[in-house]
Enzyme design. Structure first.
Site, PDB file in Angstrom:
ATOM      1  N   TRP A 171      -4.875   3.506  -3.537  1.00 21.06           N
ATOM      2  CA  TRP A 171      -5.553   4.138  -4.677  1.00 21.06           C
ATOM      3  C   TRP A 171      -4.730   5.316  -5.200  1.00 21.06           C
ATOM      4  CZ3 TRP A 171      -7.341   9.056  -5.697  1.00 21.06           C
ATOM      5  CH2 TRP A 171      -8.180   9.190  -6.793  1.00 21.06           C
ATOM      6  N   HIS A 172      -4.085   6.041  -4.299  1.00 18.90           N
ATOM      7  CA  HIS A 172      -3.343   7.230  -4.714  1.00 18.90           C
ATOM      8  C   HIS A 172      -2.055   6.908  -5.452  1.00 18.90           C
ATOM      9  CE1 HIS A 172      -6.056   9.500  -2.063  1.00 18.90           C
ATOM     10  NE2 HIS A 172      -5.682  10.548  -2.767  1.00 18.90           N
ATOM     11  N   GLY A 173      -1.526   5.714  -5.284  1.00 18.13           N
ATOM     12  CA  GLY A 173      -0.305   5.391  -6.010  1.00 18.13           C
ATOM     13  C   GLY A 173       0.253   4.032  -5.641  1.00 18.13           C
TER      14      GLY A 173
END
Length: 437
Positions: free
Chosen positions: A285-287
């Site tokens: 989700w963060h990258g």
């Protein structure tokens, strides 16, 4: 909506379409076709998230695989360089939480599209959170109470958030970026540790600063958004860290992924599997990069270790040792979060533990100025609740002089606001870290 359109222009159609789909999906759920409505919402939101955020990552990896197999990569490269809409990770999670809550019977489907679209496009927290659930502000969408005290509280929170970003986070970023830009074979252990500690402060004050500004703007408009940070660096376990760091995201994954997978209702093995899935998704989700996946799984490993019994050992240890364990683990994890590639991350970690004490004096003179050194001390001070307790003590000790204390408080807020504005006027473009997530 005007705020988002200004930055994203034609991509505003995507967020509007998302609002229409989820508004309609909730009505379908409430009309009895629960699985159909939920399926439409999840497929649509995950579909746009996968395409806009992860297609480049997936097909670039596919292209690399095809190249290694001496096969053509022409078709795989067609999906590269897909533009990433601002805030897509946040508003897709918000709208999915709404339809899932309607499906579970936690909230009633909204019958007013304007109110629901307001919830989706609420500009203070639209770009980088906190992730606000519909049930948290459902009443406030139609019946807000605006007051001078709430507006004043909002201004204070906004000023604090702005100062966190402009005064602390940006100065820490200057040092961290300088260290991470150095060739790793020329980096001493002291510089490596200095750089990652600076980055640890940067990401905390950058993101918590934005959250404070969003919460403050919300209060000015009559909304009460949930808190997003609660001094995470004072945690005594990794489990506690995730109860204090990016809390709205942690609770989202707990309620909509972990529990949906079965949580801890099955065997220990299934519980650990569910935890690894959650932290794999958290990292992704963060990258769209393997470094974020490794970062998420790294946390998952320690969460499982603590559940296996290490948490009981931590409870018996002196608090100082528990704090050191958490800070050491979190600091190592930030190396993967900050690095561009896994190779870079391991090279940086290697530099941290070579214990080479030779330091580039010219580098320190340029990057570690007196101003930066003072900022690092302030970052350390404000990352623990000592100032909060000191403020409470002063208020109690001099409660007979509340007017004078209030004046001093406002003077301090005005001062840090002016200093923040000065930093804005001389700084180059430096967006919040979480804008790209």
């Amino acid at each position: 909506m005007g705020f988002y359109s200004w930055g994203e222009q034609e991509l505003v159609i995507l967020i509007l379409f998302s609002a229409i789909v989820d508004f309609s999906s909730a009505l379908i759920i409430e009309n009895g076709k629960k699985k159909l409505g939920l399926l439409i919402s999840i497929v649509f939101n995950l579909g746009i998230l996968l395409y806009f955020k992860y297609s480049d990552f997936a097909f670039s990896n596919l292209a690399n695989l095809l190249t290694n197999l001496n096969l053509s990569e022409v078709n795989a490269s067609k999906f590269s360089d897909v533009i990433l809409p601002l805030g897509i990770s946040f508003y897709t999670f918000q709208t999915m939480s709404y339809t899932i809550d309607v499906y579970r019977g936690h909230v009633k489907a909204s019958k007013n599209f304007l109110n629901f679209a307001t919830y989706v496009t609420l500009f203070p927290q639209l770009i980088a959170g906190p992730i606000v659930r519909y049930k948290d502000i459902e009443v406030q969408l139609t019946n807000r109470e605006n007051s001078v005290s709430l507006f004043t509280e909002g201004i204070e929170r906004f000023c604090i958030g702005l100062a966190k970003k402009m005064i602390i986070a940006n100065n820490c970023a200057f040092l961290a970026d300088g260290v991470f830009s150095m060739p790793h074979d020329e980096m001493s252990s002291s510089l490596a540790w200095l750089g990652i500690i600076a980055y640890s402060f940067q990401i905390y004050f950058d993101f918590s600063g934005y959250s404070d500004m969003a919460i403050g703007l919300g209060k000015m408009l009559g909304f009460n958004f949930p808190e997003n940070f609660n001094y995470p660096y004072i945690s005594k376990s990794i489990r506690e860290f995730w109860r204090r760091w990016h809390m709205t995201l942690s609770y989202w994954f707990r309620d909509y992924v972990y529990i949906s997978l079965g949580g801890n209702r099955g065997s220990n093995l299934s519980t650990y599997f569910n935890l690894f899935i959650v932290f794999f998704v958290t990292g992704l989700w963060h990258g769209a990069n393997w470094t974020f996946i490794i970062w998420g799984l790294f946390h998952g490993v320690f969460i499982v270790i603590e559940r296996l019994g290490f948490s009981k050992i931590l409870d018996k240890l002196p608090k100082l040792i528990s704090h050191f364990y958490v800070l050491f683990t979190i600091t190592i994890s930030w190396v993967f979060f900050r690095s561009d590639t896994i190779t870079d991350a391991f090279s940086f970690i290697k530099a941290m533990f070579t214990f080479n004490i030779e330091t580039n004096v010219e580098f320190l003179q340029f990057y570690l100025s007196k101003e930066t050194f003072v900022i690092l001390l302030l970052a350390l001070l404000f990352s623990i609740p000592i100032f909060k307790k000191f403020s409470q003590f002063i208020t109690y000790r001099f409660k007979t002089h509340l007017k004078a204390l209030t004046c001093m408080r406002y003077l301090c807020l005005i001062s840090i606001f002016i200093v923040s504005c000065l930093y804005i006027s001389v700084d180059s473009y430096n967006p919040f870290i979480y804008f790209r997530f």
